[in-house]
Design an enzyme around this catalytic site. Structure first.
Site, PDB file in Angstrom:
ATOM      1  N   VAL A   4       0.803  -1.218   0.000  1.00 30.64           N
ATOM      2  CA  VAL A   4       0.000   0.000   0.000  1.00 30.64           C
ATOM      3  C   VAL A   4       0.839   1.273   0.000  1.00 30.64           C
ATOM      4  O   VAL A   4       0.313   2.355  -0.299  1.00 30.64           O
ATOM      5  CB  VAL A   4      -0.955  -0.014   1.221  1.00 30.64           C
ATOM      6  CG1 VAL A   4      -0.213   0.284   2.514  1.00 30.64           C
ATOM      7  CG2 VAL A   4      -2.128   0.923   1.028  1.00 30.64           C
ATOM      8  N   TYR A   5       2.127   1.200   0.307  1.00 31.88           N
ATOM      9  CA  TYR A   5       2.934   2.409   0.397  1.00 31.88           C
ATOM     10  C   TYR A   5       3.001   3.114  -0.964  1.00 31.88           C
ATOM     11  O   TYR A   5       3.411   2.519  -1.969  1.00 31.88           O
ATOM     12  CB  TYR A   5       4.358   2.101   0.861  1.00 31.88           C
ATOM     13  CG  TYR A   5       4.483   1.631   2.298  1.00 31.88           C
ATOM     14  CD1 TYR A   5       3.469   1.823   3.232  1.00 31.88           C
ATOM     15  CD2 TYR A   5       5.637   0.981   2.729  1.00 31.88           C
ATOM     16  CE1 TYR A   5       3.598   1.394   4.540  1.00 31.88           C
ATOM     17  CE2 TYR A   5       5.778   0.554   4.043  1.00 31.88           C
ATOM     18  CZ  TYR A   5       4.751   0.756   4.941  1.00 31.88           C
ATOM     19  OH  TYR A   5       4.890   0.321   6.234  1.00 31.88           O
ATOM     20  N   SER A   6       2.596   4.380  -0.949  1.00 33.83           N
ATOM     21  CA  SER A   6       2.609   5.211  -2.156  1.00 33.83           C
ATOM     22  C   SER A   6       1.935   4.508  -3.332  1.00 33.83           C
ATOM     23  O   SER A   6       2.415   4.544  -4.465  1.00 33.83           O
ATOM     24  CB  SER A   6       4.043   5.625  -2.525  1.00 33.83           C
ATOM     25  OG  SER A   6       4.600   6.427  -1.511  1.00 33.83           O
ATOM     26  N   LYS A  48       4.315  -6.196   2.935  1.00 36.16           N
ATOM     27  CA  LYS A  48       3.114  -6.434   3.742  1.00 36.16           C
ATOM     28  C   LYS A  48       1.872  -6.457   2.858  1.00 36.16           C
ATOM     29  O   LYS A  48       1.872  -5.902   1.752  1.00 36.16           O
ATOM     30  CB  LYS A  48       2.954  -5.337   4.804  1.00 36.16           C
ATOM     31  CG  LYS A  48       4.184  -5.099   5.655  1.00 36.16           C
ATOM     32  CD  LYS A  48       3.931  -4.015   6.695  1.00 36.16           C
ATOM     33  CE  LYS A  48       5.227  -3.437   7.201  1.00 36.16           C
ATOM     34  NZ  LYS A  48       5.869  -2.545   6.212  1.00 36.16           N
TER      35      LYS A  48
END
Length: 326
Positions: free
Chosen positions: A60-62, A88
């Site tokens: 989900v990061y960026s 993750k």
């Protein structure tokens, strides 16, 4: 650089992990302060040159661009097997009803999406980002076991849950002879120590490796009161995590500064040294956006706080409201 086993596994990881939430396209996702690929490249190389072999990111990061950047930088490095790559699963990746969570559908889809973005055929450590209240834990654990047995994932880990939830998951996996959890990623620093009550003792008892995020409390422990940064100004998590106990926490922030002056050290090294000396902690995760952040982190490995210094840092702590969990 020091290397230690991750929990009860034979996997050797550096005593510092590089937090790759700092890498990502700033116009994608929720973090406007992140570094694009060109800015991330020198920091990534500096971390590897310092001996850091443990890289942590999330799908989900960026909006997935963190994984893409990390994947390309690993490919440039050219030695995939020399790094321990962690990511993750849980965060919302699309608007569909199944675009988030830890259902079998989500895990089997998202592990392939992460592999594609990372440009690799295996993930060393695949972690649940949060506990999924909408999915039976048995369904999640069986899906994680399947991606391990399929060779897509080497080890599994968890993050952001209550100790009773993690204990439940551990025991189900043991009973079913499914893939065992190797690690727990948790929130720990001098002004947030709630995980010392239940989660850290559980991890020590079960032989679970512990990665700690926000070891510097998103920079609060390294700055004078009122000092701002682009991250502090645009990040909506910092206030939610720390503003309610800010007055009490300031005493600890001031004590970090005092010990740093007495030892002629950067404040970051004092705060990181405390995390590194906490029983059961495998490694803090360093979210570097400047070269000096990495230099301070590596230097902290040589700092040993005295019992008296630890007492000074810990004594002012007051209980905090639990944050970051679902």
């Amino acid at each position: 650089m020091e290397y230690v086993r991750l929990g009860a596994t034979g996997l050797k990881v550096s005593r510092l992990a590089l937090g790759c939430m700092s890498f990502g396209e700033p116009d994608r996702g929720n973090h406007q302060w992140t570094l694009g690929e060109a800015e991330a490249r020198p920091l990534f190389r500096k971390a590897l040159d310092a001996g850091i072999n443990f890289l942590d990111t999330a799908n989900v990061y960026s909006d997935g661009t963190s994984e893409e950047i990390v994947g390309r930088l690993i490919k440039e490095h050219g030695r995939r097997d020399e790094v321990v790559l962690a990511t993750k699963v849980f965060g919302r990746m699309n608007a569909s009803p199944n675009g988030t969570g830890l259902s079998r559908k989500a895990i089997l889809s998202e592990v392939d999406n992460s592999l594609r973005r990372l440009g690799t055929d295996y993930i060393d450590l695949y972690q649940t980002h949060f506990w999924d209240n909408d999915t039976p834990i048995e369904e999640t654990l069986e899906a994680l076991n399947d991606v391990v047995r399929a060779g897509k994932v080497r080890y599994i880990g968890a993050s952001n849950m209550y100790a009773w939830q993690f204990a439940t998951a551990i025991q189900i996996s043991k009973r079913k002879s499914w893939a065992a959890f190797a690690s727990m990623q948790l929130h720990l620093n001098l002004i947030y120590r709630e995980e010392e009550r239940e989660m850290l003792p559980l991890c020590r008892a079960e032989g679970i490796g512990v990665m700690t995020f926000s070891p510097l409390a998103r920079g609060i422990l390294t700055k004078d009161s009122g000092t701002q940064s682009k991250r502090a100004e645009t990040d909506n998590v910092t206030g939610r995590f720390y503003e309610k106990a800010a007055a009490a926490d300031q005493t600890i922030v001031d004590e970090v500064a005092k010990i740093a002056r007495e030892r002629n050290l950067p404040r970051a090294q004092v705060a990181l040294a405390w995390v590194l000396q906490t029983p059961g902690v495998t490694c803090p995760i360093i979210g570097a956006t400047k070269s000096s952040h990495l230099e301070d982190a590596v230097g902290a490995l040589e700092v040993k706080l005295t019992d008296e210094e630890v007492k000074r840092l810990q004594e002012p702590y007051v209980p905090h409201q639990v944050v970051g969990l679902m």
